[in-house]
Each structure stands twice: as structure tokens, then as C-alpha cells.
Write a protein that holds these residues in place. Structure first.
Motif, short mmCIF file in Angstrom:
data_model
loop_
_atom_site.label_atom_id
_atom_site.label_comp_id
_atom_site.label_asym_id
_atom_site.label_seq_id
_atom_site.Cartn_x
_atom_site.Cartn_y
_atom_site.Cartn_z
N VAL A 38 0.83 -0.94 0.08
CA VAL A 38 -0.11 0.04 -0.02
C VAL A 38 0.86 1.29 -0.13
O VAL A 38 1.92 1.20 0.44
CB VAL A 38 -0.94 -0.04 1.41
CG1 VAL A 38 -1.83 -1.25 1.02
CG2 VAL A 38 -0.21 -0.12 2.70
N GLY A 39 0.26 2.28 -0.48
CA GLY A 39 1.17 3.46 -0.63
C GLY A 39 0.58 4.66 0.21
O GLY A 39 1.20 5.80 0.15
N ASN A 40 0.01 4.60 1.23
CA ASN A 40 -0.60 5.55 2.26
C ASN A 40 -0.99 5.04 3.34
O ASN A 40 -1.29 3.86 3.66
CB ASN A 40 -1.80 6.43 1.53
CG ASN A 40 -2.84 5.79 1.28
OD1 ASN A 40 -3.62 5.33 2.18
ND2 ASN A 40 -3.36 5.48 -0.06
N GLY A 41 -1.03 5.72 4.66
CA GLY A 41 -1.53 5.31 5.83
C GLY A 41 -2.82 4.79 6.10
O GLY A 41 -3.10 3.69 6.80
N ILE A 42 -3.88 5.45 5.16
CA ILE A 42 -5.18 4.93 5.35
C ILE A 42 -5.28 3.39 4.82
O ILE A 42 -5.81 2.63 5.43
CB ILE A 42 -6.29 5.84 4.64
CG1 ILE A 42 -6.20 7.11 5.49
CG2 ILE A 42 -7.61 5.23 4.73
CD1 ILE A 42 -6.80 8.22 4.70
N ASP A 43 -4.61 3.29 3.71
CA ASP A 43 -4.60 1.82 3.22
C ASP A 43 -3.92 0.81 3.95
O ASP A 43 -4.24 -0.13 4.00
CB ASP A 43 -4.14 2.10 1.48
CG ASP A 43 -5.07 2.51 0.48
OD1 ASP A 43 -6.36 2.61 0.95
OD2 ASP A 43 -4.55 2.97 -0.42
N ALA A 44 -3.01 1.36 4.68
CA ALA A 44 -2.12 0.41 5.41
C ALA A 44 -2.88 -0.10 6.69
O ALA A 44 -2.84 -1.38 7.04
CB ALA A 44 -0.91 1.30 5.99
N VAL A 45 -3.96 0.71 7.29
CA VAL A 45 -4.80 0.30 8.35
C VAL A 45 -6.10 -0.47 7.55
O VAL A 45 -6.11 -1.64 8.07
CB VAL A 45 -5.53 1.54 8.67
CG1 VAL A 45 -6.80 1.01 9.69
CG2 VAL A 45 -4.65 2.57 9.58
N MET A 46 -6.37 -0.28 6.45
CA MET A 46 -7.21 -1.38 5.77
C MET A 46 -6.87 -2.36 5.62
O MET A 46 -7.54 -3.50 5.93
CB MET A 46 -8.06 -0.47 4.65
CG MET A 46 -8.82 0.65 5.03
SD MET A 46 -9.30 1.54 3.58
CE MET A 46 -10.41 0.26 2.72
N ALA A 47 -5.61 -2.49 5.04
CA ALA A 47 -5.00 -3.83 4.79
C ALA A 47 -4.47 -4.77 5.73
O ALA A 47 -4.48 -6.01 5.92
CB ALA A 47 -3.76 -3.77 3.80
N GLY A 48 -4.21 -3.81 6.83
CA GLY A 48 -3.66 -4.55 8.06
C GLY A 48 -4.78 -5.14 8.65
O GLY A 48 -4.69 -6.43 9.22
N ARG A 49 -6.02 -4.64 8.48
CA ARG A 49 -7.30 -5.46 9.08
C ARG A 49 -7.60 -6.27 8.23
O ARG A 49 -8.06 -7.76 8.97
CB ARG A 49 -8.31 -4.31 9.32
CG ARG A 49 -8.07 -3.34 10.35
CD ARG A 49 -9.18 -2.00 10.21
NE ARG A 49 -9.13 -1.16 11.06
CZ ARG A 49 -9.67 0.12 11.09
NH1 ARG A 49 -10.51 0.36 10.21
NH2 ARG A 49 -9.48 0.86 12.11
N SER A 50 -7.68 -6.26 6.98
CA SER A 50 -8.30 -7.53 6.01
C SER A 50 -7.24 -8.46 5.70
O SER A 50 -7.43 -9.84 5.84
CB SER A 50 -8.65 -6.80 4.79
OG SER A 50 -7.50 -6.39 4.05
#
Length: 228
Positions: A38-50
Motif C-alpha cells: 500500500v502507498g498511504n497510511g489509510i490503506d495500511a490500516v485497511m490492509a492490516g485489518r483485512s
């Protein structure tokens, strides 16, 4: 080794070239599987959860949400707690404190620590601290202040004077075998031997944990001299 036994890694960095470089290194490791980029912090949170990775390589400065905030949200809100290794280009103590406050288990400089990335992931997955050689001293102080790592009740008296000297030197931030050898005016082979012996006697798993233990024990050059 089956796919399910591999260490699941998420890469979060806004620089595509950096992400590609990290993946190329990790793809060659048989026990590591990259489950997302991922390339940003928001996507990092989402990908970390999923994706529920075991380890996240988290850039500090990303658009939308910083790596520090992404780390904090992931670890505060998710029952799955990955080991987060902060990857940054900045060797600043303020960033160290922010990263550790957020719950990161380690701090690596992209420019200095890229070659040890695979081993750093394995170390973090085992539950041990991961520290950039350049930032060893301030990170160790922060870990000890927060009560993390290397809490074994092992007396420094179990180490020989030579092993203590090498261990104290390591804890002072002189981390490579070559630099320790030059500092103590001994051979690299001697340094390697003393480190291996010190790790065995303390029951610690790696050099970072040994340095943490030395700082927690408040060992000094004087301690090593008195053991001679």
C-alpha cells in the motif's frame, strides 16, 4: 514449508520504487510471503485489518495518514496485533519516541538497513526488538525506559571480562563486529566468539536483545574492568 507457515508481511510505503525493492528482497526468502503493498497510511490500516499480516513494514511519512498514526490505529483497534517495523530515512530521536509510543517493535533506516530486512522481519516475528545500528543507543534507551525486551534475571557475573567488554561496547552503539574489534583492539574472530558466548550464557536470541540486557543491567566499561 507450507504457505500457511510463512511470515505474512505487508509493505506500506508511498514510494513505489521502495516497495518494489523490498518485495524483490522478500520474494527470495522461502519463509516470507508478501500479502500486500500500500502507498498511504489509510490503506495500511485497511490492509492490516483485512490481510492480518504478521509483520508490517511501515513508512513514517505517507499521505493521508502518517505511519505513526496508522500503527497506533491498527494496534489499538484490531484484535490481531502485527509486529510493526518502522522504516524511515530519518535518524531522529523524536521519530523513535513517536514510533515506539504507537507500539512499533523496531526502527530501521532504509538507507542503512536494507540488507538486513529479511532477518529483521524474522526477528520481529519472534517477538524481539529490531533496531537500526545507526539509532541503537536512543532506541535501546527508549525500550528500557518503557520496560520492553531483555528482562531475563541473568547476572552480569556469568560473563567473562572479555565478554562484558564486547557486550558493553555493543550497548554503546558500536554494533558491527569490525568496529567493535577496532575499538577494543582485538580480532573480528575474537569479537564474534565472545558475542556468541555471551548470547549463550544469557539465553538471549540476538545482538539487539543482548544490548538491551546490558542497558537494563546498567553495565559500564567500569564493570568490565572490575571483572578482569
Amino acid at each position: 514449508m507450507t504457505k500457511s507457515q510463512r511470515i505474512r508481511v505487508l509493505i506500506a510505503d508511498d514510494n513505489r520504487a521502495v516497495r518494489i525493492g523490498m518485495r524483490l528482497q522478500l520474494d527470495n526468502a522461502p519463509d516470507i510471503e508478501v500479502v500486500g503493498e500500500v502507498g498511504n497510511g489509510i490503506d495500511a490500516v485497511m490492509a492490516g485489518r483485512s490481510e492480518q499480516p504478521d509483520v508490517i513494514l511501515m513508512d513514517l511519512q505517507m499521505p493521508g495518514m502518517s505511519g505513526v498514526e496508522a500503527t497506533k490505529r491498527l494496534l489499538d483497534e484490531s484484535p490481531h496485533r502485527p509486529a510493526v517495523i518502522v522504516m524511515t530515512s530519518f535518524a531522529l530521536e523524536g521519530y523513535v519516541r513517536d514510533a515506539l509510543d504507537a507500539g512499533a517493535v523496531g526502527y530501521l533506516l532504509k538507507s542503512h538497513d536494507s540488507e538486513r530486512l529479511v532477518e529483521a522481519i524474522r526477528t520481529a516475528h519472534r517477538g524481539d526488538a529490531v533496531v537500526s545500528t545507526t539509532m541503537m543507543t536512543p532506541v535501546l534507551r527508549e525500550f528500557v525506559r518503557r520496560g520492553r525486551g531483555a528482562q531475563l534475571d541473568v547476572s552480569a557475573a556469568t560473563l567473562s571480562a572479555a565478554e562484558l567488554r564486547v557486550t558493553v561496547t555493543l550497548a554503546r552503539g558500536i554494533t558491527s563486529n569490525e568496529d567493535i574489534a577496532q575499538h577494543l583492539c582485538v580480532s573480528v574472530h575474537t569479537v564474534r566468539s565472545h558475542l556468541q558466548s555471551a548470547l549463550k550464557k544469557t539465553g538471549l536470541s540476538d545482538r539487539t536483545q543482548l544490548a538491551l540486557w546490558a542497558v537494563r543491567q546498567q553495565l559500564s566499561v567500569q564493570d568490565a574492568a572490575q571483572s578482569s
